[in-house]
Motif scaffolding. Sequence first.
Motif, mmCIF file in Angstrom:
data_model
loop_
_atom_site.group_PDB
_atom_site.id
_atom_site.type_symbol
_atom_site.label_atom_id
_atom_site.label_comp_id
_atom_site.label_asym_id
_atom_site.label_seq_id
_atom_site.Cartn_x
_atom_site.Cartn_y
_atom_site.Cartn_z
ATOM 1 N N MET A 1 37.591 39.811 30.240
ATOM 2 C CA MET A 1 38.522 39.568 31.544
ATOM 3 C C MET A 1 38.589 40.891 32.305
ATOM 4 S SD MET A 1 42.227 38.061 31.937
ATOM 5 C CE MET A 1 43.449 39.226 32.254
ATOM 6 N N SER A 2 39.054 42.192 31.427
ATOM 7 C CA SER A 2 39.295 43.461 31.985
ATOM 8 C C SER A 2 38.116 43.814 32.728
ATOM 9 C CB SER A 2 39.537 44.299 30.924
ATOM 10 O OG SER A 2 40.000 45.487 31.491
ATOM 11 N N THR A 3 36.969 43.741 32.292
ATOM 12 C CA THR A 3 35.790 44.338 32.986
ATOM 13 C C THR A 3 35.580 43.544 34.107
ATOM 14 O OG1 THR A 3 34.658 44.880 30.920
ATOM 15 C CG2 THR A 3 33.066 44.636 32.613
ATOM 16 N N ASP A 4 35.875 42.077 34.285
ATOM 17 C CA ASP A 4 35.467 41.314 35.484
ATOM 18 C C ASP A 4 36.509 41.531 36.545
ATOM 19 O OD1 ASP A 4 34.384 39.054 36.854
ATOM 20 O OD2 ASP A 4 36.177 37.762 36.021
ATOM 21 N N PHE A 5 37.666 41.936 35.982
ATOM 22 C CA PHE A 5 38.577 42.419 37.192
ATOM 23 C C PHE A 5 38.386 43.903 37.509
ATOM 24 C CE2 PHE A 5 42.774 44.213 38.482
ATOM 25 C CZ PHE A 5 43.043 43.707 39.511
ATOM 26 N N ASP A 6 38.032 44.547 36.669
ATOM 27 C CA ASP A 6 37.758 46.021 36.939
ATOM 28 C C ASP A 6 36.531 46.266 37.942
ATOM 29 O OD1 ASP A 6 39.669 47.017 35.275
ATOM 30 O OD2 ASP A 6 38.179 47.472 33.756
ATOM 31 N N ASN A 7 35.552 45.352 38.029
ATOM 32 C CA ASN A 7 34.586 45.207 38.977
ATOM 33 C C ASN A 7 34.995 44.742 40.138
ATOM 34 O OD1 ASN A 7 32.529 46.220 36.924
ATOM 35 N ND2 ASN A 7 31.948 44.362 36.359
ATOM 36 N N PHE A 8 35.622 43.612 40.287
ATOM 37 C CA PHE A 8 36.470 43.009 41.447
ATOM 38 C C PHE A 8 37.199 44.175 42.142
ATOM 39 C CE2 PHE A 8 40.199 41.316 43.179
ATOM 40 C CZ PHE A 8 39.640 40.496 44.247
ATOM 41 N N VAL A 13 38.913 47.099 46.616
ATOM 42 C CA VAL A 13 40.095 47.984 47.013
ATOM 43 C C VAL A 13 39.829 48.486 48.199
ATOM 44 C CG1 VAL A 13 39.308 49.901 45.652
ATOM 45 C CG2 VAL A 13 41.972 49.254 46.196
ATOM 46 N N ARG A 14 38.874 49.082 48.670
ATOM 47 C CA ARG A 14 38.679 50.174 49.859
ATOM 48 C C ARG A 14 38.878 48.992 51.178
ATOM 49 N NH1 ARG A 14 34.516 54.092 50.646
ATOM 50 N NH2 ARG A 14 36.144 55.341 51.501
ATOM 51 N N ARG A 15 38.172 47.993 50.964
ATOM 52 C CA ARG A 15 38.102 46.850 52.131
ATOM 53 C C ARG A 15 39.744 46.295 52.406
ATOM 54 N NH1 ARG A 15 33.555 45.145 49.671
ATOM 55 N NH2 ARG A 15 34.563 43.179 48.834
ATOM 56 N N VAL A 16 40.365 45.991 51.386
ATOM 57 C CA VAL A 16 41.729 45.710 51.410
ATOM 58 C C VAL A 16 42.699 46.911 52.030
ATOM 59 C CG1 VAL A 16 43.813 44.797 49.934
ATOM 60 C CG2 VAL A 16 41.227 43.870 49.663
ATOM 61 N N TRP A 42 45.863 40.813 39.222
ATOM 62 C CA TRP A 42 45.652 40.855 37.586
ATOM 63 C C TRP A 42 46.400 40.011 36.590
ATOM 64 C CZ3 TRP A 42 42.808 42.745 33.802
ATOM 65 C CH2 TRP A 42 43.440 42.886 32.822
ATOM 66 N N GLN A 43 47.759 39.741 37.041
ATOM 67 C CA GLN A 43 48.747 39.018 36.417
ATOM 68 C C GLN A 43 48.097 37.315 36.342
ATOM 69 O OE1 GLN A 43 52.220 39.431 38.632
ATOM 70 N NE2 GLN A 43 53.158 41.278 37.271
ATOM 71 N N HIS A 44 47.576 37.036 37.403
ATOM 72 C CA HIS A 44 46.850 35.616 37.452
ATOM 73 C C HIS A 44 45.506 35.496 37.491
ATOM 74 C CE1 HIS A 44 51.217 34.425 38.393
ATOM 75 N NE2 HIS A 44 51.018 35.428 39.339
ATOM 76 N N TRP A 45 44.855 36.775 36.749
ATOM 77 C CA TRP A 45 43.431 36.771 37.064
ATOM 78 C C TRP A 45 42.414 35.528 36.649
ATOM 79 C CZ3 TRP A 45 40.429 38.674 40.252
ATOM 80 C CH2 TRP A 45 38.973 38.862 39.983
ATOM 81 N N PRO A 46 43.030 34.960 35.338
ATOM 82 C CA PRO A 46 42.313 33.653 35.102
ATOM 83 C C PRO A 46 42.266 32.591 36.137
ATOM 84 C CG PRO A 46 43.689 34.371 33.301
ATOM 85 C CD PRO A 46 44.053 35.159 34.331
ATOM 86 N N LYS A 47 43.412 32.570 36.848
ATOM 87 C CA LYS A 47 43.513 31.480 37.779
ATOM 88 C C LYS A 47 42.569 32.172 39.164
ATOM 89 C CE LYS A 47 46.195 28.766 40.909
ATOM 90 N NZ LYS A 47 47.790 28.425 41.164
ATOM 91 N N VAL A 48 42.837 33.290 39.713
ATOM 92 C CA VAL A 48 42.517 33.835 40.878
ATOM 93 C C VAL A 48 40.927 34.205 40.694
ATOM 94 C CG1 VAL A 48 42.483 35.929 42.321
ATOM 95 C CG2 VAL A 48 44.491 35.095 41.374
ATOM 96 N N SER A 49 40.433 34.486 39.497
ATOM 97 C CA SER A 49 39.099 34.617 39.409
ATOM 98 C C SER A 49 38.075 33.468 39.705
ATOM 99 C CB SER A 49 38.786 35.405 37.922
ATOM 100 O OG SER A 49 38.781 34.459 37.024
ATOM 101 N N GLY A 50 38.893 32.237 39.531
ATOM 102 C CA GLY A 50 37.731 31.043 39.650
ATOM 103 C C GLY A 50 37.958 30.643 40.979
ATOM 104 N N TYR A 51 38.823 31.284 41.957
ATOM 105 C CA TYR A 51 38.514 31.008 43.564
ATOM 106 C C TYR A 51 37.248 31.261 44.162
ATOM 107 C CZ TYR A 51 43.777 30.358 43.363
ATOM 108 O OH TYR A 51 45.159 29.864 43.076
#
Length: 168
Positions: A1-8, A13-16, A42-51
Amino acid sequence: MSTDFDNFYTTAVRRVVLYLYAACGDRSDAQDIAQEAFARAWQHWPKVSGYEDPEAWVRTVAWRIMSNRWRGLQRALSTRIRLGPTDDVAHGPSPDRVAVIDALQRLPRPQRQAIALHYLMDMPVDEIAATTGVPAGTVKARLSRARTALGRLLDDHEQEISDVATHA
């Protein structure tokens, strides 16, 4: 999970931050708001990553955070006005930057959002429509009205500068 979020995060981040900077006019605030939105992701990453588009979720959350801050600042400003002026000495940004930020802030929020997404995020009209939940025709109208208003507001600023220089 951590690596997936880190890559995201690294990718988005720059665009946002750029999107938020265009909307609020302050780089530090844009960075703070983006960090808060990414922390929520990050707190909701399991759900957000599925979007289909997690970055769109972050932008939406960030927009809401920014809007809530503006409401708080408006209340604080109203209080300061009631209490009277302070002795603070301001050292601010250049007059041109102030003019652009002021012009953007004078646009209605939906127009400001459309401008930021289209010109800073390089999003096409159809993608903006999907992100904001409005028809593509509405996005086109918002962009057109915003460009017209910005042109008028910035022309007014140039005229004020010219008038001051003439009378100086």
